[in-house]
Design a protein around this motif. Structure first.
Motif, PDB file in Angstrom:
ATOM      1  N   PRO A  14       0.840  -1.209   0.000  1.00  0.00           N
ATOM      2  CA  PRO A  14       0.000   0.000   0.000  1.00  0.00           C
ATOM      3  C   PRO A  14       0.867   1.248   0.000  1.00  0.00           C
ATOM      4  N   ARG A  15       0.332   2.323  -0.533  1.00  0.00           N
ATOM      5  CA  ARG A  15       1.060   3.589  -0.595  1.00  0.00           C
ATOM      6  C   ARG A  15       0.362   4.628   0.268  1.00  0.00           C
ATOM      7  N   ASN A  16       1.144   5.458   0.925  1.00  0.00           N
ATOM      8  CA  ASN A  16       0.600   6.587   1.656  1.00  0.00           C
ATOM      9  C   ASN A  16       0.452   7.772   0.704  1.00  0.00           C
ATOM     10  N   LEU A  17      -0.717   8.380   0.679  1.00  0.00           N
ATOM     11  CA  LEU A  17      -0.978   9.549  -0.151  1.00  0.00           C
ATOM     12  C   LEU A  17      -1.194  10.742   0.781  1.00  0.00           C
ATOM     13  N   TYR A  18      -0.336  11.740   0.660  1.00  0.00           N
ATOM     14  CA  TYR A  18      -0.276  12.820   1.641  1.00  0.00           C
ATOM     15  C   TYR A  18      -1.062  14.057   1.215  1.00  0.00           C
ATOM     16  N   TYR A  19      -1.509  14.822   2.228  1.00  0.00           N
ATOM     17  CA  TYR A  19      -2.235  16.073   1.991  1.00  0.00           C
ATOM     18  C   TYR A  19      -2.001  16.993   3.182  1.00  0.00           C
ATOM     19  N   LEU A  20      -2.188  18.298   2.968  1.00  0.00           N
ATOM     20  CA  LEU A  20      -2.089  19.257   4.061  1.00  0.00           C
ATOM     21  C   LEU A  20      -3.384  19.278   4.861  1.00  0.00           C
ATOM     22  N   THR A  21      -3.285  19.353   6.168  1.00  0.00           N
ATOM     23  CA  THR A  21      -4.451  19.562   7.019  1.00  0.00           C
ATOM     24  C   THR A  21      -4.766  21.060   7.056  1.00  0.00           C
ATOM     25  N   ASP A  22      -5.846  21.437   7.733  1.00  0.00           N
ATOM     26  CA  ASP A  22      -6.169  22.859   7.887  1.00  0.00           C
ATOM     27  C   ASP A  22      -5.025  23.589   8.587  1.00  0.00           C
ATOM     28  N   ARG A  23      -4.421  22.911   9.557  1.00  0.00           N
ATOM     29  CA  ARG A  23      -3.273  23.503  10.251  1.00  0.00           C
ATOM     30  C   ARG A  23      -2.110  23.693   9.282  1.00  0.00           C
ATOM     31  N   GLY A  24      -1.922  22.715   8.390  1.00  0.00           N
ATOM     32  CA  GLY A  24      -0.857  22.809   7.395  1.00  0.00           C
ATOM     33  C   GLY A  24      -1.102  23.928   6.402  1.00  0.00           C
ATOM     34  N   GLU A  25      -2.368  24.165   6.055  1.00  0.00           N
ATOM     35  CA  GLU A  25      -2.706  25.274   5.156  1.00  0.00           C
ATOM     36  C   GLU A  25      -2.304  26.601   5.799  1.00  0.00           C
ATOM     37  N   ALA A  26      -2.566  26.735   7.083  1.00  0.00           N
ATOM     38  CA  ALA A  26      -2.173  27.951   7.792  1.00  0.00           C
ATOM     39  C   ALA A  26      -0.655  28.070   7.848  1.00  0.00           C
ATOM     40  N   MET A  27       0.012  26.934   8.032  1.00  0.00           N
ATOM     41  CA  MET A  27       1.474  26.919   8.062  1.00  0.00           C
ATOM     42  C   MET A  27       2.040  27.387   6.726  1.00  0.00           C
ATOM     43  N   SER A  28       1.404  26.975   5.607  1.00  0.00           N
ATOM     44  CA  SER A  28       1.893  27.356   4.282  1.00  0.00           C
ATOM     45  C   SER A  28       1.814  28.861   4.092  1.00  0.00           C
ATOM     46  N   LEU A  29       0.774  29.484   4.624  1.00  0.00           N
ATOM     47  CA  LEU A  29       0.643  30.937   4.530  1.00  0.00           C
ATOM     48  C   LEU A  29       1.740  31.624   5.332  1.00  0.00           C
ATOM     49  N   ASP A  30       2.049  31.059   6.502  1.00  0.00           N
ATOM     50  CA  ASP A  30       3.102  31.615   7.351  1.00  0.00           C
ATOM     51  C   ASP A  30       4.460  31.504   6.677  1.00  0.00           C
ATOM     52  N   LEU A  31       4.730  30.342   6.080  1.00  0.00           N
ATOM     53  CA  LEU A  31       6.009  30.143   5.384  1.00  0.00           C
ATOM     54  C   LEU A  31       6.125  31.053   4.177  1.00  0.00           C
TER      55      LEU A  31
END
Length: 229
Positions: free
Chosen positions: A206-223
């Protein structure tokens, strides 16, 4: 690249590999200098101040891991690309903890190597910019801000989940590097993953398929905000 040629320092005890890499760099419009061991490599590093360092793992006198640690004590932002035949994640984690930024697997393939060198020079430039602005360069042990930004932005740009291999292709970083950063994002709640088993007629791992969480979306804006300052 434009302007002055970037300088690549190659530290490897194999004469054929040193010659091959310097030739590949020359054909790609890069300058390259080489050393046969960590001790001489560190001396060249201090004297020549290269834009990126390529370090072999297995070397006499001072091995690659010790060499990376000594380089990082001298310079917090220089990109360090590890040359290795060992794909074990625990080895990659040890190097990332020591301050390496990425990996290139042997046997060396010219297009892949140049891609790795170019993206890591870019990472080095971003880290130096962070240092000039007195921003945090390493957000956690083995995790630097510039590489984290590349991977977060890659996840943010897609409308679907991504496998590690997809992210590697998009950001031109090695599998062990991307795996470590995704692990960090998942552990901090900034990313999640779905497990994909494939169809019944095509059994396999099986493969892991990754995505940003809502927290990660906020992190992307900060970065992104840090990048624009």
């Amino acid at each position: 690249m434009t302007g002055e040629k970037k300088l690549v320092l190659v530290i490897d005890d194999d004469e054929d590999i040193r010659f091959t890499i310097t030739e590949i760099c020359s054909q790609a419009g890069l300058n390259a200098i080489a050393a046969p061991d960590g001790q001489k490599g560190l001396k060249l590093f201090i004297e020549k101040k290269p834009d990126i360092v390529l370090v072999d793992y297995h070397m006499p006198k001072i091995d690659g891991l010790a060499t990376v640690k000594r380089i990082r004590k001298t310079d917090a932002t220089i990109p360090v690309l590890v040359l290795t035949v060992d794909e074990r994640q625990q080895i990659a984690d040890a190097f990332l903890d020591a301050g390496a930024t990425d990996f290139a697997l042997k046997p060396i393939k010219a297009p892949d190597l140049i891609s790795r060198i170019n993206i890591n020079i870019k990472i080095g430039e971003l880290l130096r910019a962070s240092a000039r602005e007195q921003k945090e360069i390493f957000v956690d042990k083995g995790i630097n801000n510039a590489t984290l930004r590349l991977i977060v932005n890659c996840l943010k740009a897609t409308n679907s989940t991504l496998a590690i291999e997809d992210i590697c292709r998009e950001v031109s970083l090695a599998y062990p590097t991307v795996h470590r950063y995704l692990q960090y994002l998942v552990e901090t709640g900034n990313a999640g993953f779905d497990i994909f088993y494939g169809c019944a007629s095509k059994r396999g791992r099986p493969r892991n398929l990754y995505y940003l969480t809502d927290r990660g979306e906020a992190m992307s804006l900060d970065l992104s905000g840090q990048a624009n300052h």
